[in-house]
Design a protein around this motif. Structure first.
Motif, PDB file in Angstrom:
ATOM      1  N   ASP A  68       0.829  -1.201   0.000  1.00 28.56           N
ATOM      2  CA  ASP A  68       0.000   0.000   0.000  1.00 28.56           C
ATOM      3  C   ASP A  68       0.868   1.257   0.000  1.00 28.56           C
ATOM      4  OD1 ASP A  68      -2.210  -1.614   0.123  1.00 28.56           O
ATOM      5  OD2 ASP A  68      -2.509  -1.376   2.285  1.00 28.56           O
ATOM      6  N   LEU A  69       0.586   2.175  -0.925  1.00 31.47           N
ATOM      7  CA  LEU A  69       1.248   3.469  -0.898  1.00 31.47           C
ATOM      8  C   LEU A  69       0.684   4.312   0.243  1.00 31.47           C
ATOM      9  CD1 LEU A  69       1.439   4.606  -4.634  1.00 31.47           C
ATOM     10  CD2 LEU A  69       3.374   4.218  -3.098  1.00 31.47           C
ATOM     11  N   PRO A  70       1.533   5.072   0.928  1.00 29.24           N
ATOM     12  CA  PRO A  70       1.004   6.000   1.932  1.00 29.24           C
ATOM     13  C   PRO A  70       0.046   6.994   1.279  1.00 29.24           C
ATOM     14  CG  PRO A  70       3.386   5.774   2.147  1.00 29.24           C
ATOM     15  CD  PRO A  70       3.001   5.103   0.863  1.00 29.24           C
ATOM     16  N   GLU A  71      -1.116   7.147   1.861  1.00 34.60           N
ATOM     17  CA  GLU A  71      -2.118   8.035   1.282  1.00 34.60           C
ATOM     18  C   GLU A  71      -2.027   9.451   1.830  1.00 34.60           C
ATOM     19  OE1 GLU A  71      -5.950   6.307   1.806  1.00 34.60           O
ATOM     20  OE2 GLU A  71      -5.552   4.606   0.472  1.00 34.60           O
ATOM     21  N   THR A  72      -1.458   9.608   3.009  1.00 35.63           N
ATOM     22  CA  THR A  72      -1.431  10.916   3.654  1.00 35.63           C
ATOM     23  C   THR A  72       0.000  11.294   4.020  1.00 35.63           C
ATOM     24  OG1 THR A  72      -1.662  10.026   5.900  1.00 35.63           O
ATOM     25  CG2 THR A  72      -3.698  10.437   4.650  1.00 35.63           C
ATOM     26  N   ASN A  73       0.205  12.581   4.252  1.00 29.94           N
ATOM     27  CA  ASN A  73       1.510  13.037   4.714  1.00 29.94           C
ATOM     28  C   ASN A  73       1.834  12.469   6.091  1.00 29.94           C
ATOM     29  OD1 ASN A  73       1.780  14.441   2.360  1.00 29.94           O
ATOM     30  ND2 ASN A  73       1.444  16.469   3.255  1.00 29.94           N
ATOM     31  N   HIS A  74       0.812  12.242   6.898  1.00 33.43           N
ATOM     32  CA  HIS A  74       1.036  11.637   8.215  1.00 33.43           C
ATOM     33  C   HIS A  74       1.639  10.240   8.064  1.00 33.43           C
ATOM     34  CE1 HIS A  74       0.388  10.535  12.414  1.00 33.43           C
ATOM     35  NE2 HIS A  74      -0.183   9.420  11.984  1.00 33.43           N
ATOM     36  N   GLU A  75       1.134   9.462   7.115  1.00 30.89           N
ATOM     37  CA  GLU A  75       1.679   8.123   6.897  1.00 30.89           C
ATOM     38  C   GLU A  75       3.107   8.197   6.364  1.00 30.89           C
ATOM     39  OE1 GLU A  75      -1.145   6.161   4.368  1.00 30.89           O
ATOM     40  OE2 GLU A  75      -2.252   5.354   6.083  1.00 30.89           O
ATOM     41  N   LEU A  76       3.389   9.152   5.479  1.00 30.82           N
ATOM     42  CA  LEU A  76       4.754   9.316   4.977  1.00 30.82           C
ATOM     43  C   LEU A  76       5.700   9.738   6.095  1.00 30.82           C
ATOM     44  CD1 LEU A  76       3.868  10.941   1.581  1.00 30.82           C
ATOM     45  CD2 LEU A  76       5.384   8.968   1.835  1.00 30.82           C
ATOM     46  N   HIS A  77       5.229  10.581   6.980  1.00 30.88           N
ATOM     47  CA  HIS A  77       6.028  10.974   8.139  1.00 30.88           C
ATOM     48  C   HIS A  77       6.357   9.741   8.980  1.00 30.88           C
ATOM     49  CE1 HIS A  77       7.040  12.915  11.991  1.00 30.88           C
ATOM     50  NE2 HIS A  77       7.238  14.031  11.307  1.00 30.88           N
ATOM     51  N   ARG A  78       5.384   8.862   9.147  1.00 30.00           N
ATOM     52  CA  ARG A  78       5.614   7.642   9.925  1.00 30.00           C
ATOM     53  C   ARG A  78       6.638   6.739   9.245  1.00 30.00           C
ATOM     54  NH1 ARG A  78       1.064   3.304  12.227  1.00 30.00           N
ATOM     55  NH2 ARG A  78       2.593   1.758  12.965  1.00 30.00           N
ATOM     56  N   VAL A  79       6.568   6.628   7.917  1.00 31.39           N
ATOM     57  CA  VAL A  79       7.561   5.833   7.190  1.00 31.39           C
ATOM     58  C   VAL A  79       8.954   6.420   7.399  1.00 31.39           C
ATOM     59  CG1 VAL A  79       8.366   5.119   4.911  1.00 31.39           C
ATOM     60  CG2 VAL A  79       5.941   4.972   5.470  1.00 31.39           C
ATOM     61  N   GLY A  80       9.076   7.738   7.282  1.00 32.61           N
ATOM     62  CA  GLY A  80      10.368   8.378   7.497  1.00 32.61           C
ATOM     63  C   GLY A  80      10.911   8.132   8.889  1.00 32.61           C
ATOM     64  N   ARG A  81      10.042   8.188   9.891  1.00 35.38           N
ATOM     65  CA  ARG A  81      10.463   7.943  11.271  1.00 35.38           C
ATOM     66  C   ARG A  81      10.918   6.498  11.454  1.00 35.38           C
ATOM     67  NH1 ARG A  81      12.686  10.721  15.017  1.00 35.38           N
ATOM     68  NH2 ARG A  81      14.058   8.919  15.041  1.00 35.38           N
ATOM     69  N   LEU A  82      10.201   5.561  10.817  1.00 31.92           N
ATOM     70  CA  LEU A  82      10.570   4.152  10.910  1.00 31.92           C
ATOM     71  C   LEU A  82      11.945   3.912  10.293  1.00 31.92           C
ATOM     72  CD1 LEU A  82       9.937   1.173  11.519  1.00 31.92           C
ATOM     73  CD2 LEU A  82       8.679   1.076   9.347  1.00 31.92           C
ATOM     74  N   ILE A  83      12.204   4.532   9.148  1.00 34.59           N
ATOM     75  CA  ILE A  83      13.510   4.363   8.503  1.00 34.59           C
ATOM     76  C   ILE A  83      14.614   4.969   9.369  1.00 34.59           C
ATOM     77  CG2 ILE A  83      14.894   4.933   6.471  1.00 34.59           C
ATOM     78  CD1 ILE A  83      12.261   4.874   4.854  1.00 34.59           C
ATOM     79  N   ARG A  84      14.353   6.120   9.971  1.00 31.10           N
ATOM     80  CA  ARG A  84      15.349   6.722  10.860  1.00 31.10           C
ATOM     81  C   ARG A  84      15.644   5.802  12.044  1.00 31.10           C
ATOM     82  NH1 ARG A  84      17.605  11.750  12.092  1.00 31.10           N
ATOM     83  NH2 ARG A  84      19.097  11.389  13.766  1.00 31.10           N
ATOM     84  N   ASP A  85      14.602   5.254  12.647  1.00 31.24           N
ATOM     85  CA  ASP A  85      14.802   4.344  13.778  1.00 31.24           C
ATOM     86  C   ASP A  85      15.584   3.103  13.348  1.00 31.24           C
ATOM     87  OD1 ASP A  85      13.414   6.089  15.403  1.00 31.24           O
ATOM     88  OD2 ASP A  85      11.535   4.958  15.338  1.00 31.24           O
ATOM     89  N   LEU A  86      15.289   2.616  12.146  1.00 31.36           N
ATOM     90  CA  LEU A  86      16.011   1.458  11.621  1.00 31.36           C
ATOM     91  C   LEU A  86      17.489   1.780  11.440  1.00 31.36           C
ATOM     92  CD1 LEU A  86      16.241  -1.336  10.295  1.00 31.36           C
ATOM     93  CD2 LEU A  86      15.466  -0.285   8.158  1.00 31.36           C
ATOM     94  N   HIS A  87      17.781   2.890  10.800  1.00 27.60           N
ATOM     95  CA  HIS A  87      19.181   3.269  10.588  1.00 27.60           C
ATOM     96  C   HIS A  87      19.909   3.486  11.913  1.00 27.60           C
ATOM     97  CE1 HIS A  87      18.425   4.827   6.212  1.00 27.60           C
ATOM     98  NE2 HIS A  87      18.468   3.513   6.292  1.00 27.60           N
ATOM     99  N   ASP A  88      19.240   4.098  12.868  1.00 31.80           N
ATOM    100  CA  ASP A  88      19.866   4.293  14.179  1.00 31.80           C
ATOM    101  C   ASP A  88      20.169   2.950  14.842  1.00 31.80           C
ATOM    102  OD1 ASP A  88      19.700   7.015  13.799  1.00 31.80           O
ATOM    103  OD2 ASP A  88      18.058   7.326  15.226  1.00 31.80           O
ATOM    104  N   ALA A  89      19.256   1.984  14.679  1.00 34.07           N
ATOM    105  CA  ALA A  89      19.466   0.661  15.271  1.00 34.07           C
ATOM    106  C   ALA A  89      20.619  -0.076  14.599  1.00 34.07           C
ATOM    107  CB  ALA A  89      18.183  -0.165  15.171  1.00 34.07           C
ATOM    108  N   LEU A  90      20.893   0.248  13.337  1.00 30.90           N
ATOM    109  CA  LEU A  90      21.965  -0.416  12.594  1.00 30.90           C
ATOM    110  C   LEU A  90      23.313   0.287  12.749  1.00 30.90           C
ATOM    111  CD1 LEU A  90      20.050  -1.233   9.284  1.00 30.90           C
ATOM    112  CD2 LEU A  90      20.968  -2.898  10.914  1.00 30.90           C
ATOM    113  N   GLN A  91      23.325   1.446  13.358  1.00 31.12           N
ATOM    114  CA  GLN A  91      24.535   2.259  13.397  1.00 31.12           C
ATOM    115  C   GLN A  91      25.703   1.530  14.058  1.00 31.12           C
ATOM    116  OE1 GLN A  91      24.805   5.502  11.935  1.00 31.12           O
ATOM    117  NE2 GLN A  91      26.939   4.887  12.194  1.00 31.12           N
TER     118      GLN A  91
END
Length: 241
Positions: A68-91
């Motif tokens: 599913d594509l994110p339909e709202t900016n809120h969902e895109l913000h959540r995707v961005g936050r998830l990727i940031r958390d993932l990268h931080d966990a991999l650091q």
């Protein structure tokens, strides 16, 4: 009982057995298993559960919707936050000294082990968590290189898109990630380079599954998508300021 899981373009013979997923082992599997073991407890990645009696990789099965594509900016913000958390966990992940990876598009640099295929088709939206699956192509890269691919795919920057619609969507993803000013200035060129790299892979590779995907017309999507991203670089730069 085994149930074949369909929908992927690369991985072969992936099946579900109860609450697990079974995948064939590749030369990169030991390194990927070490990475997933490092992420054990991180809610945005599936748990690695070892090998079965057929020698297949065993992973946690995540029930939910995929693609599913994110339909709202809120969902895109959540995707961005998830990727940031993932990268931080991999650091602080240290790969095994004999790690073998399967990164198909050369990254801009190698300062972090990344997923390399962060896209809607690899995001499971479960009722209580969002999880990135299909880690077979993980390997050394960079935060911006990984995020650039995610931006193109989650914002859906294609030849039929409207840059005035995509610009605020891109901003929402970047805001969710928490990019600094320098990263915001660099991201548009990374999106263009990564999208162009996907087109070049399809156009020049002599290996499967890329030759099959090229024959099926996938390059007809990626080439014009790269043109679109590159044509509107100033729009993306303005949106990210």
């Amino acid at each position: 009982m085994e149930h074949v899981l369909t929908g992927g373009n690369v991985a072969a013979a992936v099946v579900r057995v109860g609450d697990t997923v079974r995948k064939p082992v590749t030369p990169a599997t030991p390194a990927v298993e070490a990475l997933l073991n490092h992420l054990d407890g991180f809610p945005g990645a599936p748990r690695h559960l070892g090998r079965d009696d057929q020698g297949r990789q065993v992973l946690e099965y995540i029930p939910g919707t995929v693609g599913d594509l994110p339909e709202t900016n809120h969902e895109l913000h959540r995707v961005g936050r998830l990727i940031r958390d993932l990268h931080d966990a991999l650091q602080d992940f240290s790969p095994p000294p004999d790690a073998r990876w399967h990164v198909v598009i050369p990254p801009d640099r190698e300062d972090l082990v990344c997923h390399h295929d962060l896209a809607p088709w690899n995001l499971v939206r479960a009722h209580n968590r969002w999880v990135f699956i299909d880690w077979d192509g993980a390997g050394p890269g960079s935060r911006l290189w990984d995020l650039a691919y995610a931006a193109q795919s989650f914002v859906s920057m294609t030849r039929t898109s409207d840059p005035h619609t995509d610009a605020p969507r891109l901003r929402a993803l970047a805001d969710g990630y928490g990019l600094d000013d320098h990263q915001r200035a660099e991201l548009p060129e990374h999106i263009g380079a990564h999208t162009r790299g996907m087109y070049d892979l399809l156009r020049t590779s002599k290996e499967e599954p890329w030759t099959r995907l090229y024959a099926e017309g996938h390059a007809d999507h990626w080439g014009p998508a790269a043109d679109y991203v590159e044509r509107h670089l100033d729009v993306w730069r303005t949106a990210l300021r």
